[in-house]
Design an enzyme around this catalytic site. Structure first.
Site, PDB file in Angstrom:
ATOM      1  N   TYR A 204     -12.306   5.643  -8.052  1.00  0.00           N
ATOM      2  CA  TYR A 204     -11.767   6.095  -6.768  1.00  0.00           C
ATOM      3  C   TYR A 204     -11.664   7.615  -6.644  1.00  0.00           C
ATOM      4  CZ  TYR A 204     -10.190   1.215  -6.558  1.00  0.00           C
ATOM      5  OH  TYR A 204     -10.129  -0.154  -6.559  1.00  0.00           O
TER       6      TYR A 204
ATOM      7  N   GLY B   9       3.462  -2.966  -4.817  1.00  0.00           N
ATOM      8  CA  GLY B   9       3.114  -3.177  -6.225  1.00  0.00           C
ATOM      9  C   GLY B   9       3.100  -1.847  -6.923  1.00  0.00           C
TER      10      GLY B   9
ATOM     11  N   GLY C  80       0.786  -1.219   0.000  1.00  0.00           N
ATOM     12  CA  GLY C  80       0.000   0.000   0.000  1.00  0.00           C
ATOM     13  C   GLY C  80       0.819   1.269   0.000  1.00  0.00           C
TER      14      GLY C  80
ATOM     15  N   CYS D 155     -19.177   6.364 -23.447  1.00  0.00           N
ATOM     16  CA  CYS D 155     -20.524   6.898 -23.290  1.00  0.00           C
ATOM     17  C   CYS D 155     -20.896   6.969 -21.811  1.00  0.00           C
ATOM     18  CB  CYS D 155     -21.507   6.024 -24.072  1.00  0.00           C
ATOM     19  SG  CYS D 155     -23.121   6.777 -24.283  1.00  0.00           S
TER      20      CYS D 155
END
Length: 462
Positions: A363, A317, A273, A390
């Site tokens: 997010y 990551g 994180g 769209c």
């Protein structure tokens, strides 16, 4: 109104306070970009290659992956946290070649699906150095992981414990596991809250006693080797304060299992994180500072509990692949939309969007951008970069200063899109997912090709 030139006066007055007008709208903010990114005569270069020349061959949108930057960040985490194990979180972005890079740099690999495991094994990754996450692993997936010799399975439910126990009994193949625990800590960006953040699908609650019960249940199965506890407290974290609270609770449970169940677990994983810079408001710490802070936390807690320090592992990551990749788009239309108060908003529409970067819509994430194909002497204007889908929420960059003469045919590049861009890409509106092109020392290699219409039709049996 469709314009090829935007007047310099179209600042909306609604942009975020952290967005400051640049001295030169052509310049890059280096901490947002991969290490080899630079501007030359207005053209963006990455890995020694002109991005306008590169995309003339591969088309847009395209993900550009800076191999040297990726490897450098992977090494930085490995060296800073040694002797701890660093598991690259494959969910952020994984392909066969990236798995090989991770292997070559000496990192371990975390996967959370059978598909990700397949890619890892295809790359020749040693299964002993693979961890397997997931809150709903099927018996088939668990069987494959156990037979393949995956180094650790992160157990997430009582049902999973029974599935693993049955597979080990049937096959005679042992399984090494860690228990995913929820420590009551949720950390995001600069804040953390140490309360009851346990209303989630992942893990066993420490406070309710479920995590201790999971350890007891695992120890009843002779074929399961309980290696330790695993905690993950959030994402886009810029300091170690949240880890301190989580480590205190996880290590207290570690000690309790040793004292009451007589089982000393050799490992602890504090998850990942770690944050990156998406915009000028972000200021992430380097791995060496994160490592020092987390090492001190673990040492102090273990000393206070009177226990030996378990072997530590972490799972970055985003912090590795995020800054290593940018996305390049071609501008299709530019328009000014009148707002209340006499303001206007400048909309710059590009040939991608939420199908290649869902994070802004999902997010409310912030990104930056730059004009990548020429130098402009025009005054800066606050613009909103939007996609071609769209959906009114199809926004790539909510607010950014771009030259006021931005026009169709220009290239714009968005930095820090390596994590959860291509890996969460979709075929919404039957869009073709973009390629991933690695660049290094003036050479480009396509790692993941662009999808074709034939790819879409392959599964359409109509």
């Amino acid at each position: 109104m469709n314009n090829s030139h935007v007047s310099p006066g179209s600042f909306t007055g609604t942009s975020p306070v952290w967005l400051k007008e640049p001295d030169d709208v052509n310049d890059l903010m280096p901490h947002l970009w991969s290490q080899t990114a630079e501007k030359r005569d207005g053209d963006l270069y990455v890995g020694g290659l002109s991005i306008p020349e590169l995309v003339a061959n591969v088309n847009t949108p395209a993900f550009i992956l800076d191999e040297d930057d990726f490897r450098s960040r992977a090494r930085a985490f490995k060296e800073a946290f040694a002797p701890a194990d660093v598991y690259y979180a494959g969910k952020s972005f994984l392909c066969t070649e990236v798995a090989r890079w991770i292997d070559q740099e000496g990192l371990c690999l975390d996967v959370c699906s059978d598909g990700e495991l397949t890619v890892a094994l295809r790359a020749g990754f040693d299964p002993e150095r693979i961890g397997y996450h997931g809150n709903n692993k099927t018996a088939m997936e668990l069987r494959r992981a156990i037979i393949a010799g995956v180094g650790r399975i992160i157990v997430d439910s009582f049902d999973e414990i029974e599935r693993i126990g049955a597979i080990t009994a049937e096959t005679g193949t042992p399984a090494r596991v860690m228990i995913r625990v929820t420590a009551g800590v949720e950390a995001h960006t600069h804040e953390f809250i140490a309360t009851a953040h346990e209303d989630q699908k992942f893990g066993f609650s420490i406070s309710s006693g479920d995590a201790f019960g999971a350890a007891r249940r695992i120890l009843e199965h002779p074929g399961i080797d309980l290696r330790g506890l695993h905690s993950h407290i959030g994402s886009q974290i810029f300091d170690t304060a949240g880890f301190e609270v989580a480590a205190r609770r996880v290590l207290a449970l570690h000690a309790k299992i040793a004292h009451e169940l007589g089982h000393v677990m050799p490992e602890t994983d504090l998850g990942g994180g770690f944050g990156i810079a998406y915009t000028s408001q972000d200021d992430p710490k380097p791995p060496v500072e994160l490592a020092a802070g987390m090492r001190e936390i673990v040492t102090q807690e273990c000393r206070g509990l009177g226990i030996e320090e378990p072997h530590l592992s972490i799972e970055p990551g985003r912090a590795i692949v995020g800054p290593s990749m940018c996305t390049v788009y071609t501008v299709g239309t530019v328009k000014q939309v009148a707002l209340d108060g006499g303001h206007t908003r400048t909309y710059v529409s590009v040939d991608g969007g939420m199908s290649d970067n869902i994070r802004t819509a999902l997010y409310d994430a912030d990104y930056s951008a730059t004009l990548a194909s020429r130098t402009s002497d025009a005054a800066p204007v606050v613009a909103r970069i939007v996609g071609k889908h769209c959906e009114s929420g199809d926004i790539v960059v909510k607010d950014e200063f771009l030259p006021s003469d931005i026009r169709p045919g220009d290239l714009v590049a968005v930095p820090a899109t390596g994590a959860y861009g291509r890996s969460m890409a979709s075929n919404y509106n039957h869009a073709l997912r973009p390629p991933v092109v690695a660049v290094k020392d003036g050479v480009a290699r396509t790692l993941v090709r662009r999808e074709t219409v034939e790819d879409l039709l392959t599964t359409d049996l109509g």
